[in-house]
Design a protein around this motif. Sequence first.
Motif, short mmCIF file in Angstrom:
data_model
loop_
_atom_site.label_atom_id
_atom_site.label_comp_id
_atom_site.label_asym_id
_atom_site.label_seq_id
_atom_site.Cartn_x
_atom_site.Cartn_y
_atom_site.Cartn_z
N ARG A 56 15.76 -17.46 -61.81
CA ARG A 56 15.11 -17.15 -60.53
C ARG A 56 16.08 -16.39 -59.64
O ARG A 56 17.29 -16.60 -59.68
CB ARG A 56 14.54 -18.39 -59.84
N GLU B 207 19.80 -17.81 -60.12
CA GLU B 207 20.06 -19.06 -60.83
C GLU B 207 19.50 -18.96 -62.23
O GLU B 207 18.40 -18.43 -62.42
CB GLU B 207 19.43 -20.24 -60.08
N ASN C 193 18.91 -21.42 -65.71
CA ASN C 193 18.93 -22.78 -66.24
C ASN C 193 18.84 -22.76 -67.75
O ASN C 193 17.83 -22.32 -68.30
CB ASN C 193 17.75 -23.60 -65.71
N SER D 199 23.84 -24.70 -66.37
CA SER D 199 23.14 -23.84 -65.41
C SER D 199 24.17 -23.14 -64.53
O SER D 199 25.29 -23.63 -64.37
CB SER D 199 22.20 -24.67 -64.54
N ARG E 185 24.59 -20.62 -60.79
CA ARG E 185 23.94 -20.25 -59.53
C ARG E 185 24.92 -19.44 -58.68
O ARG E 185 26.10 -19.79 -58.62
CB ARG E 185 23.58 -21.54 -58.80
N ARG F 163 32.05 -17.37 -54.71
CA ARG F 163 31.82 -18.69 -55.28
C ARG F 163 30.78 -18.61 -56.39
O ARG F 163 29.82 -17.86 -56.29
CB ARG F 163 31.34 -19.68 -54.22
N PHE G 38 28.26 -24.01 -61.03
CA PHE G 38 28.16 -24.19 -62.48
C PHE G 38 27.89 -25.65 -62.77
O PHE G 38 28.64 -26.52 -62.32
CB PHE G 38 29.48 -23.73 -63.10
N PHE G 39 26.84 -25.92 -63.51
CA PHE G 39 26.57 -27.29 -63.94
C PHE G 39 26.73 -27.35 -65.45
O PHE G 39 26.07 -26.59 -66.18
CB PHE G 39 25.15 -27.70 -63.56
N TRP H 115 27.34 -30.14 -59.86
CA TRP H 115 27.50 -28.69 -59.74
C TRP H 115 28.90 -28.41 -59.24
O TRP H 115 29.29 -28.89 -58.19
CB TRP H 115 26.46 -28.14 -58.77
N ARG H 116 29.63 -27.61 -59.99
CA ARG H 116 30.97 -27.19 -59.57
C ARG H 116 30.88 -25.96 -58.70
O ARG H 116 30.18 -25.01 -59.04
CB ARG H 116 31.81 -26.78 -60.78
N SER H 117 31.65 -25.97 -57.65
CA SER H 117 31.78 -24.77 -56.83
C SER H 117 33.10 -24.10 -57.22
O SER H 117 34.17 -24.56 -56.85
CB SER H 117 31.76 -25.14 -55.35
#
Lengths: 384, 384, 384, 384
Positions: D161, D273, D275, D280, D282, D290, D293-294, D305-307
Motif C-alpha cells: 500500500r 508498506e 507485507n 514487513s 514501511r 527511517r 521493519f518487522f 517494528w524496528r525503527s
Amino acid sequence: MAEKKELRIGMIGYGLMGRIHTNGYKNVNNFFPELEYKPVLKAVSARSEDKLKSFADQWGYESIETDWRKLVSRDDIDAIDICTPNNMHAEIAIAAAEAGKMILCEKPLARTVEEGKRMLEAVEEAGVPNTVWYNYRRVPAVTLIKNIIDSGKLGRIFHYRSNFLQDFTISPDVPQGGEALWRLDKEVAGSGVTGDLLAHCIDTAMWLNGSIDDVSAMTETFVKERVHQETGEEKEVKIDDACSFQCHFGNGSLGLFEATRYARGHKALFTLEINGENASLRWNLHDMNRLEFFDYEDDDKVHGWRSIHVSESEHPYMDRWWIPGTSIGYEHTFLHQVAEFLESLETGEPCHPTFKDAQETQKVCEAILDSAASGSWKETGVEW
Amino acid sequence: MAEKKELRIGMIGYGLMGRIHTNGYKNVNNFFPELEYKPVLKAVSARSEDKLKSFADQWGYESIETDWRKLVSRDDIDAIDICTPNNMHAEIAIAAAEAGKMILCEKPLARTVEEGKRMLEAVEEAGVPNTVWYNYRRVPAVTLIKNIIDSGKLGRIFHYRSNFLQDFTISPDVPQGGEALWRLDKEVAGSGVTGDLLAHCIDTAMWLNGSIDDVSAMTETFVKERVHQETGEEKEVKIDDACSFQCHFGNGSLGLFEATRYARGHKALFTLEINGENASLRWNLHDMNRLEFFDYEDDDKVHGWRSIHVSESEHPYMDRWWIPGTSIGYEHTFLHQVAEFLESLETGEPCHPTFKDAQETQKVCEAILDSAASGSWKETGVEW
Amino acid sequence: MAEKKELRIGMIGYGLMGRIHTNGYKNVNNFFPELEYKPVLKAVSARSEDKLKSFADQWGYESIETDWRKLVSRDDIDAIDICTPNNMHAEIAIAAAEAGKMILCEKPLARTVEEGKRMLEAVEEAGVPNTVWYNYRRVPAVTLIKNIIDSGKLGRIFHYRSNFLQDFTISPDVPQGGEALWRLDKEVAGSGVTGDLLAHCIDTAMWLNGSIDDVSAMTETFVKERVHQETGEEKEVKIDDACSFQCHFGNGSLGLFEATRYARGHKALFTLEINGENASLRWNLHDMNRLEFFDYEDDDKVHGWRSIHVSESEHPYMDRWWIPGTSIGYEHTFLHQVAEFLESLETGEPCHPTFKDAQETQKVCEAILDSAASGSWKETGVEW
Amino acid sequence: MAEKKELRIGMIGYGLMGRIHTNGYKNVNNFFPELEYKPVLKAVSARSEDKLKSFADQWGYESIETDWRKLVSRDDIDAIDICTPNNMHAEIAIAAAEAGKMILCEKPLARTVEEGKRMLEAVEEAGVPNTVWYNYRRVPAVTLIKNIIDSGKLGRIFHYRSNFLQDFTISPDVPQGGEALWRLDKEVAGSGVTGDLLAHCIDTAMWLNGSIDDVSAMTETFVKERVHQETGEEKEVKIDDACSFQCHFGNGSLGLFEATRYARGHKALFTLEINGENASLRWNLHDMNRLEFFDYEDDDKVHGWRSIHVSESEHPYMDRWWIPGTSIGYEHTFLHQVAEFLESLETGEPCHPTFKDAQETQKVCEAILDSAASGSWKETGVEW
C-alpha cells in the motif's frame, strides 16, 4: 548581478569537518545568492602531502601547504578554518590572529579555559572576525526554538534537559589515538564526551536559556585501558567516557545534562527539552527536521505535543531549500553557518558563537570536570 | 471447583488508591481463576462517615469503621490495606502488625527512614505477610524488561536513566494541604516529588538494575508560598517541587533521575531506559503497553529500536486478558499486584516489594534529600 | 442512595465477548454510580454444560441454561446478550424479540442483509430496546473525534481512510471452523474480514462521516484450502482473507478502506483518518489512548500534528477513571457501552448503534461483497 | 588521479527540478570521487532571457539558449536534461534523441501512453542512454527496502500500500496554470495527482514488487473551477485532485494506492508498506531517513517494528556521507541518481528507471484514468 567579493579560505585539516565545511563554502552562494561575499577555496593544509593533494583535487582547492604556518602567513588568504584536532586550536588560532586572519574554528574552542583565554585575547587584540562551528544552532528546528523562546511564548522557564548519546566506543577493542580516534586521547582532545558532546549541548542551552551558573557533575571511564594507535601499546584511557551534570541557570531554571559513548542503540542522539510555564519544546538530532511543541494555550480537550515538520518556507532557512515536506540534512547546518559568517562580514556584526561565546562554554566544561573530580558543586563564572 | 479461601480485607482510606485497590480485589478472581484465595471486602475505614458510607455502598464493602483502630482490631479482618496519606502509614502499620494482620501499604513506605525502620521491625517481629504498592513493576512491559535483563541479554550495564514528569502544580494558585493536596504539605507527605514520584523510579530501578550506592542530588521549590487549605492562609511550601539526582549503581553503571511537577505538557510521564553492552530497553507510562528494545545482535543493516506492543499471550500477564493488539490500562497493574499477593499466600514466599524492599527505596530518598541539602554526595546504605 | 432497578441479563455464549461483556456488567456501577439501573448476571447459556458451569462459577452467573430457547423464555430475564457465532444471531434475536426481551447483539448484526432485515423487523415490531456491540465508538479518543467533527471544526470533508490489519491467518496450517476459528468458516461467519473487521471500520466511519453511498471493492482468499476442525478434512476456504474498497460518502468525501488477516506485524491495527478543509484527525487501536489532530488554524510556524493523550477529565468518559496520563484499556469500551445502554433505559432514547444502524453497515458489507464479485461499482442503499 | 571524462550537460528549464538536478551535477564528484565522468554545466535553456541569465550566473552554467532547439543541436552538449512542464517532454526528447544526445527526463515520462511510446521509440532507435528522474528509488531507506526484498527475506508477498498526500490546493483561491501552477492545467500536465504523485508511488512499487496487472480506480475534482493565470478567467479544472486505486500485482499480492492534494496536514507524505509472509517494511518521506521493519523471525516475546535510522556506512549510499546518526536530505536522492547515471556510462548498463521502465508506469497511470472514467477494472498491459 554585482561582482561578489572574494573570501579566500585557507583550511587546516581535511577530516570529516574539513569536508563538510568545504561543502558549505562551495555551495553557499547557490542558496544564499544575495550574499556579497563568495568563498574561494584558496589552500588547504595538512602534514601528509599525498592525502592532502588528493583531497585538494577532489574538492577543488587551488593549492596545498604541508606546513600550516606557511598557510597562515600567505597574503592571498583572508580566513583560516581550523579543522585540526583540539590540541592544535590554540597555537594556530593565535598565529592566525597575529597574522590578521579571520578565523573559523572547529569546536570545542580549546582543550582548557586557559587555552581558550589566550585565543580569545588574540582575536580581540587583532580585531579579526571569528566564529566557532557550533553548527547545531543552525538546524532550522533549533533556530525555530530560539525564535519561539524569544517571542516570550514559554513564560517562566522551569527545566532544561539535554543529552548526547552515542555508542561507538563500547567495545574494548576500539583503540585510542591516531588520526581516527584522537578524541579518545586526552593529550589531544583535552577531555572526552565533555568537550566533544556536552560542549554542543551547552552551547545550544546557553543560547536558548542563558547562563549556566553552577554545576554538579559525575564522570566515568568504563574502559580503563585501550591500545594506543601510535605505539600499539595498552595505555590508560584518561578521557571521560560518560558525563552527566545538574545545574542552575541564571534565570532560575534547573538543568540536567548527559553525554556518553556507551548508550547502545544511539548513534548521535542529541536531544533537548525546555519546559516553560505556558509551553514546552523538544527536539532531537535523529529526527532533525521535526520539532515537538506543547502549547498550554490550546483548548483543554485537544492539548497535545505537536510534531512540526520544519520544512516550510515560514521556517528558519527553509525558504532557501526545496519544497514543503522534504528534508535537509546534517551538512546544511554548516552551510547555514557559512552564510551567517558571510553575512556578518557585510553587517560588521559578530557571527555567533564567537570565540567569546565559545569560551563561556569552555568555562562550563571545565567546571564540570572540576566538579566531577572533587565531588562538589562548582561555580562556572559564565558571563552570558 | 474447590471452594476458595477468603482473604478478608480492611481498607483504610477511600481516595484514588482506595478505589483502584478495591477494583483489583473485586476482579482478580475473574482473571486469575486458579488462585486459592479470594478477597472479601469486609470493611473500609475513614473519618467522614457520610462519604465512607457512600463509598462502601458503591464498591460493595460489607461494613464501615470511622476509627481505624477499631478496624485493625476486628477479628473478621485478615489484611489491612493502608491507603491513607503518608503521615498515617507508620502508626497504622505498626498497630496492624501488632494485631497480627497482613499489610498492603501504599507507597512510599513512610515519610522517613526512621519511620520505615519501625514499620519494618514491626512486620518482621509479627511475622505477617506484607507488601508495598509499587505497582509499576506489574506493568507487563516492565515485567518483560525484568525478564529480558534476567536472561543476561544486555551484558554489562552502563547506564540507567529515569524521569517522572508532571505539570499539575505550575500555577501558584494551586493551594496546598487538605484532602486533595496533602502531597504538597510536608508534614503530611514527608517530601514532595522525591517520595511521590522518584520513589517509583527508584523502586523500579533497583528491581531491574540492583542497588543504588551513592547519590548527588538537587532540589528546588519553584513556588515558595501557597494557600493552605486547612487555614486559608499563605504558608511556606516546604516540599521539593522538583528533584534530580546522579548516582552509582552497585553494578558499576551510572544513573540519572529526575522528577518534577513543573514539566508543562507531561501528565504522568514515568520513563526509564537502560543501556547494556548488547542491548538497550526503553519504556514510558504514557505508552504503557509498548516496550522499545534495541538488540545489537540484529544484522548490521537492520539495527533499530523495536516498538513491541506488549499485548500477546507470550507477554507477562497478557494471557489473562483479551486479544493480541488490544490494551490494558493503569488499573490492571494493581490487579496484578493483588494476584501476586494472593499467590504469595499460597507459596509462602514474600510478595515483593516487601516492607524491606520499600525501606531500601526509603534510604535512597533520604540520601537524596540529604545530598540536595548539603550539596555533597551521600552514601545510601542500601542492601539489595 | 436510592435502590437501583435491576436489569437481569441472560447471556448466550461465553467466549471472548461473553467475558468482556460480563466484565462490563459487573463493574459498570462502580464507575457510573449515578445510573438508575444495575445489571444482574441472571443466567448464561451454551451447549457444553461443563464449560458453561465453570464459566458461570468464575464470573458469578446465578444459573445456566444449555438450551438458549429456555433462556429466552425465562420470566426472570430482561435482556438477552447474544455472543454466539454469527449464524445464530438472527434466530436468537428474533426469538428474543418475540419474547419481549431487550437485545444486546454482538456485531456484525447478521451474516446477510436479509437476516438483518428480519432481525430489525422483529425488534421494531416488538418495540424492545436493542443495541449492537460496535464498541469502538466508545473509545474515548474516538468519541472525542465525534465531538470535534460535530463542532464543525473540520469544515468541508475531503477524505476518510480506515484500515483493520491483522496477521493471524498467514500460516496455511491454521485450520478453519470449530469453536476457535468459526470466523474462517463462511457458513458460520457469513463473510471473512468484511463482516469481522471492515464492519467495525464502516460503523465508525458512518457515525463520524455519514452515509457510504456506493462502493468498488476487491477481495482475495490467499489460502485456498484449510483443514476444517469439525471434519479434519481439507476444505475450500470461502471467506475473504482480505478486502479493500473505495467509496463515496454522502457528503461528497472519498473513502478508502482495507482489512486483512495477512498484514505481517499488525495484530489489531484498526486505523482511521479524516481530512477536512480546516483540520484533520487520526487514530489507531494499538495506541488507543492517543488522538492525532492537525489544526490548520494554528500559527503558520508551528503547524503540526498533535498527539493528544486522551486521559484527562475533560475527555469523554475519562472523568470516570483514574488520573491524567494514565490509560484505560480495551475492556473499558464495552463497559462504556453498557453504561450507555443503561442510560438509554432511563431516557427512553435509542442506544446507538441500534439494529437499524447496524443494518445500514450490513448493507455496505453486502454491497462490498457484490462489488468484489462483479468487478463493478455498487450502490449501498444506506439511509443514514 | 586520472583526468575525468566530461559529460557536458544541457539543461532545459530552471525551476525546482532544474535547481536540484544542477546541485547534483555540481557536487557528485565530491562524494563519488571514483566516477570516471564529471558533469560540466555547459548550457541552460528557457524562454525568459533575463531569468535564465540570472539562473546561469547563480549556478555556474557556461552559456544560455532561449531556444531549446538550438541547445539540442549544439555539438558541445552530450546530454539533455528535460526539466520543463510535461507538455514539452515528448517533443524535446524526440528531438534530442534524433540529435544523438543522452537524455535525463523529469517524471512523468509523458502526458499519455501515446507520447511515451513515441519517446521510447526515439531513444531506442537512436540508441542513446536515457533515464527518468524517479528519484525516490535513491532514498537510502528505499534502496535498503529493495535489498531486503531481493534477499528473499519477506517470503510470499500479500499486500502493498502506498499514499502520496499533500494539501496545497485546498483553497479555491489557488489559481491554475502559469509557471507556478501548470500542474493544475490538464493541457500542460496531462493529469493531476495521477501523473504527479501516483506516478512516483507506482514506479517505486513496481521496482519493489513487480508488475501491476490491472486496476480499479476512483478520481475526484473537488474544486471545479479556478482562475487560470494566463487569462485571469475562471476556467474548468480538468485534472484529478485526488485519485485512489486498487490493483493486482503479478506476484499475486494486492495493492492499494491513494494520492491527493486535499489531505490537510500533509505536505509530501509519500508512504509505502509491504507485507510479506515473514517480514514487513514501511517507510515515509517525511521521516525519510527511517525505515520500519518487522521481522517475524525475531523471538516471540520481542516481536516489534524496528525503527532503523538509515545513516550508517552499511546502508546504501551512506558510506558517501557524514557520520552515523546524521541525516541527508531530499536533494541527495537526485545526486545519487546522477551518480548512478554516470556509473552507467562506465558500465554500459541502462540507468534505471529508463524510458522503457517509465513507460510501464505511464501505462498504469493511463489505465487508472480509464478505470476511473469507466467505473470498471482495466488491464494495464505492463511488461515488467
